[in-house]
Design a protein around this motif. Structure first.
Motif, PDB file in Angstrom:
ATOM      1  N   ALA A  25       0.676  -0.867  -0.185  1.00 39.96           N
ATOM      2  CA  ALA A  25      -0.180   0.025   0.092  1.00 39.96           C
ATOM      3  C   ALA A  25       0.651   1.043   0.315  1.00 39.96           C
ATOM      4  O   ALA A  25       0.809   2.398  -0.893  1.00 39.96           O
ATOM      5  N   LEU A  26       2.235   0.897   0.845  1.00 36.44           N
ATOM      6  CA  LEU A  26       2.695   2.729   0.931  1.00 36.44           C
ATOM      7  C   LEU A  26       3.140   2.454  -0.276  1.00 36.44           C
ATOM      8  O   LEU A  26       3.199   3.509  -1.059  1.00 36.44           O
ATOM      9  N   ALA A  27       3.854   1.497  -0.769  1.00 34.45           N
ATOM     10  CA  ALA A  27       5.085   1.207  -2.075  1.00 34.45           C
ATOM     11  C   ALA A  27       3.418   2.086  -3.449  1.00 34.45           C
ATOM     12  O   ALA A  27       4.211   2.895  -4.214  1.00 34.45           O
ATOM     13  N   ALA A  28       2.397   1.791  -3.345  1.00 35.03           N
ATOM     14  CA  ALA A  28       1.332   1.814  -4.648  1.00 35.03           C
ATOM     15  C   ALA A  28       1.196   4.020  -4.569  1.00 35.03           C
ATOM     16  O   ALA A  28       1.013   4.351  -4.816  1.00 35.03           O
ATOM     17  N   LYS A  29       1.240   4.374  -2.804  1.00 33.10           N
ATOM     18  CA  LYS A  29       0.968   5.187  -2.836  1.00 33.10           C
ATOM     19  C   LYS A  29       1.603   6.849  -3.216  1.00 33.10           C
ATOM     20  O   LYS A  29       2.553   7.015  -3.537  1.00 33.10           O
ATOM     21  N   ALA A  30       3.307   5.273  -3.425  1.00 33.71           N
ATOM     22  CA  ALA A  30       4.503   6.862  -3.029  1.00 33.71           C
ATOM     23  C   ALA A  30       4.368   6.175  -5.008  1.00 33.71           C
ATOM     24  O   ALA A  30       4.471   8.226  -5.696  1.00 33.71           O
ATOM     25  N   ARG A  31       4.299   5.801  -5.304  1.00 37.21           N
ATOM     26  CA  ARG A  31       3.798   5.923  -7.080  1.00 37.21           C
ATOM     27  C   ARG A  31       2.760   6.473  -8.231  1.00 37.21           C
ATOM     28  O   ARG A  31       3.201   7.506  -8.099  1.00 37.21           O
ATOM     29  N   LYS A  32       1.931   6.391  -7.113  1.00 37.29           N
ATOM     30  CA  LYS A  32       0.903   8.081  -7.422  1.00 37.29           C
ATOM     31  C   LYS A  32       1.520   8.959  -6.704  1.00 37.29           C
ATOM     32  O   LYS A  32       0.930  10.014  -7.416  1.00 37.29           O
ATOM     33  N   ALA A  33       2.272   8.945  -5.655  1.00 32.36           N
ATOM     34  CA  ALA A  33       2.976  10.825  -5.736  1.00 32.36           C
ATOM     35  C   ALA A  33       3.758  10.617  -6.929  1.00 32.36           C
ATOM     36  O   ALA A  33       3.712  12.555  -7.174  1.00 32.36           O
ATOM     37  N   VAL A  34       4.029   9.914  -6.819  1.00 28.91           N
ATOM     38  CA  VAL A  34       5.672  10.750  -8.593  1.00 28.91           C
ATOM     39  C   VAL A  34       4.519  10.452  -9.640  1.00 28.91           C
ATOM     40  O   VAL A  34       5.210  11.670 -10.477  1.00 28.91           O
ATOM     41  N   GLU A  35       4.002   9.838  -9.546  1.00 29.92           N
ATOM     42  CA  GLU A  35       2.779  10.329 -10.898  1.00 29.92           C
ATOM     43  C   GLU A  35       2.335  11.466 -11.052  1.00 29.92           C
ATOM     44  O   GLU A  35       1.870  12.047 -11.751  1.00 29.92           O
ATOM     45  N   ASP A  36       1.947  11.680 -10.100  1.00 31.10           N
ATOM     46  CA  ASP A  36       1.284  12.992  -9.417  1.00 31.10           C
ATOM     47  C   ASP A  36       1.717  14.854 -10.093  1.00 31.10           C
ATOM     48  O   ASP A  36       1.669  15.577 -10.133  1.00 31.10           O
ATOM     49  N   ALA A  37       2.866  13.751  -9.507  1.00 24.33           N
ATOM     50  CA  ALA A  37       4.005  14.965  -9.017  1.00 24.33           C
ATOM     51  C   ALA A  37       4.852  15.193 -10.844  1.00 24.33           C
ATOM     52  O   ALA A  37       4.763  16.756 -11.152  1.00 24.33           O
ATOM     53  N   GLN A  38       4.819  14.388 -11.369  1.00 23.14           N
ATOM     54  CA  GLN A  38       5.294  14.374 -12.961  1.00 23.14           C
ATOM     55  C   GLN A  38       4.329  14.589 -13.524  1.00 23.14           C
ATOM     56  O   GLN A  38       4.211  15.724 -14.596  1.00 23.14           O
ATOM     57  N   GLN A  39       3.158  14.662 -13.715  1.00 21.56           N
ATOM     58  CA  GLN A  39       1.785  15.061 -13.784  1.00 21.56           C
ATOM     59  C   GLN A  39       1.696  16.402 -14.059  1.00 21.56           C
ATOM     60  O   GLN A  39       1.600  17.233 -14.349  1.00 21.56           O
ATOM     61  N   GLY A  40       1.909  17.430 -12.605  1.00 24.70           N
ATOM     62  CA  GLY A  40       2.593  18.689 -12.541  1.00 24.70           C
ATOM     63  C   GLY A  40       3.068  19.096 -13.144  1.00 24.70           C
ATOM     64  O   GLY A  40       2.705  20.312 -13.795  1.00 24.70           O
ATOM     65  N   VAL A  41       4.315  18.408 -13.142  1.00 23.39           N
ATOM     66  CA  VAL A  41       5.385  18.988 -13.718  1.00 23.39           C
ATOM     67  C   VAL A  41       5.351  18.965 -15.492  1.00 23.39           C
ATOM     68  O   VAL A  41       5.402  20.522 -16.023  1.00 23.39           O
ATOM     69  N   GLN A  42       4.645  18.397 -16.012  1.00 20.61           N
ATOM     70  CA  GLN A  42       4.438  18.322 -17.208  1.00 20.61           C
ATOM     71  C   GLN A  42       3.374  19.551 -17.731  1.00 20.61           C
ATOM     72  O   GLN A  42       3.186  20.274 -18.708  1.00 20.61           O
ATOM     73  N   GLU A  43       2.693  20.003 -16.882  1.00 17.26           N
ATOM     74  CA  GLU A  43       1.579  20.883 -16.716  1.00 17.26           C
ATOM     75  C   GLU A  43       2.034  22.392 -16.620  1.00 17.26           C
ATOM     76  O   GLU A  43       2.276  23.354 -17.490  1.00 17.26           O
ATOM     77  N   LEU A  44       3.318  22.355 -15.869  1.00 16.76           N
ATOM     78  CA  LEU A  44       3.904  23.299 -15.793  1.00 16.76           C
ATOM     79  C   LEU A  44       4.668  23.767 -17.102  1.00 16.76           C
ATOM     80  O   LEU A  44       4.682  25.371 -17.324  1.00 16.76           O
ATOM     81  N   ARG A  45       5.222  23.300 -18.051  1.00 19.69           N
ATOM     82  CA  ARG A  45       5.390  22.892 -18.928  1.00 19.69           C
ATOM     83  C   ARG A  45       4.834  23.767 -19.981  1.00 19.69           C
ATOM     84  O   ARG A  45       5.187  23.830 -20.431  1.00 19.69           O
ATOM     85  N   GLU A  46       4.067  23.468 -19.900  1.00 22.67           N
ATOM     86  CA  GLU A  46       2.955  23.332 -20.902  1.00 22.67           C
ATOM     87  C   GLU A  46       2.578  24.584 -20.802  1.00 22.67           C
ATOM     88  O   GLU A  46       2.489  25.456 -21.683  1.00 22.67           O
ATOM     89  N   GLU A  47       1.831  24.648 -19.686  1.00 23.87           N
ATOM     90  CA  GLU A  47       1.848  26.687 -19.691  1.00 23.87           C
ATOM     91  C   GLU A  47       2.643  27.439 -19.567  1.00 23.87           C
ATOM     92  O   GLU A  47       2.688  28.554 -20.149  1.00 23.87           O
ATOM     93  N   SER A  48       4.716  27.063 -18.942  1.00 23.26           N
ATOM     94  CA  SER A  48       5.186  28.528 -19.045  1.00 23.26           C
ATOM     95  C   SER A  48       4.852  28.229 -21.135  1.00 23.26           C
ATOM     96  O   SER A  48       5.593  29.253 -21.768  1.00 23.26           O
ATOM     97  N   LEU A  49       5.130  27.294 -21.619  1.00 25.93           N
ATOM     98  CA  LEU A  49       4.836  27.438 -23.477  1.00 25.93           C
ATOM     99  C   LEU A  49       4.388  28.240 -23.926  1.00 25.93           C
ATOM    100  O   LEU A  49       4.500  28.804 -24.560  1.00 25.93           O
ATOM    101  N   ARG A  50       2.819  27.556 -23.358  1.00 24.45           N
ATOM    102  CA  ARG A  50       1.972  28.915 -23.852  1.00 24.45           C
ATOM    103  C   ARG A  50       2.253  30.439 -23.473  1.00 24.45           C
ATOM    104  O   ARG A  50       1.861  31.035 -24.111  1.00 24.45           O
ATOM    105  N   ASN A  51       2.571  30.661 -22.159  1.00 26.81           N
ATOM    106  CA  ASN A  51       3.103  32.301 -22.104  1.00 26.81           C
ATOM    107  C   ASN A  51       4.110  32.499 -22.352  1.00 26.81           C
ATOM    108  O   ASN A  51       4.063  33.673 -23.198  1.00 26.81           O
ATOM    109  N   ALA A  52       4.727  31.130 -23.065  1.00 22.47           N
ATOM    110  CA  ALA A  52       5.736  31.756 -23.791  1.00 22.47           C
ATOM    111  C   ALA A  52       5.996  32.291 -25.420  1.00 22.47           C
ATOM    112  O   ALA A  52       6.328  33.142 -25.884  1.00 22.47           O
ATOM    113  N   GLN A  53       4.529  32.510 -26.109  1.00 22.83           N
ATOM    114  CA  GLN A  53       3.980  32.388 -27.183  1.00 22.83           C
ATOM    115  C   GLN A  53       3.268  33.523 -27.479  1.00 22.83           C
ATOM    116  O   GLN A  53       2.859  34.168 -27.040  1.00 22.83           O
TER     117      GLN A  53
END
Length: 131
Positions: A103-131
Motif C-alpha cells: 500500500a505504501l509503495a502504491a501510494k508513493a508511485r501515485k505521488a510520483v505520477e502526480d508530481a510528474q503530471q504537475g511538472v508536465q502541466e507547468l511546462r505546457e503552461e510556460s510554453l503557452r505563456n512564452a508564445q
C-alpha cells in the motif's frame, strides 16, 4: 532396625532419568498451555496499521489473507489450541506487513505520477505563456 531397601547404581540412574523425563514433560506441557496474548496484540496492531495505510485498497489479497488468518487464530485460541493460534497469528502479522508495504509503495508511485503530471502541466503552461 536396619532398612532393607537399598538401591543399586542402575536403579538410581533409572530413577533420575524418569524424574528428568517427567519434569521435562511437565515443563513442555506448561509452555504449550499459555495463550499467545502478546503475539495477538502485535498482530492486531499490525493489521490495523495495514488497514490505515490503505492495505484494503492497494493490497486486497494480502489484507484479506491477514484478516482471515487472524480470525482462524481467534477460533484456535477459543478452542485452546495455542500452538495453532500462535502460528496463524504470526502468519497474519506477516501478511499484514506485506499489505502495508504494498500500500505504501502504491501510494508513493501515485505521488510520483502526480508530481510528474504537475511538472508536465507547468511546462505546457510556460510554453503557452512564452508564445
Amino acid at each position: 532396625m536396619k532398612s532393607s531397601a537399598s538401591f543399586s547404581p542402575a536403579a538410581c540412574r533409572n530413577l533420575k532419568l524418569a524424574s528428568l523425563l517427567l519434569g521435562g514433560s511437565l515443563l513442555l506441557a506448561g509452555c504449550a498451555g499459555n495463550p499467545p496474548t502478546e503475539q495477538f496484540a502485535v498482530t492486531e496492531s499490525v493489521v490495523r496499521d495495514a488497514e490505515s495505510a490503505g492495505g484494503t485498497q492497494y493490497a486486497a489479497v494480502e489484507m484479506k489473507s491477514a484478516q482471515d488468518k487472524l480470525k482462524q487464530a481467534e477460533f484456535a485460541l477459543h478452542d485452546k489450541d495455542y500452538e495453532k493460534a500462535k502460528k496463524l497469528a504470526e502468519q497474519a502479522e506477516w501478511d499484514a506487513r506485506v499489505a502495508e508495504r504494498k500500500a505504501l509503495a502504491a501510494k508513493a508511485r501515485k505521488a510520483v505520477e502526480d508530481a510528474q503530471q504537475g511538472v508536465q502541466e507547468l511546462r505546457e503552461e510556460s510554453l503557452r505563456n512564452a508564445q
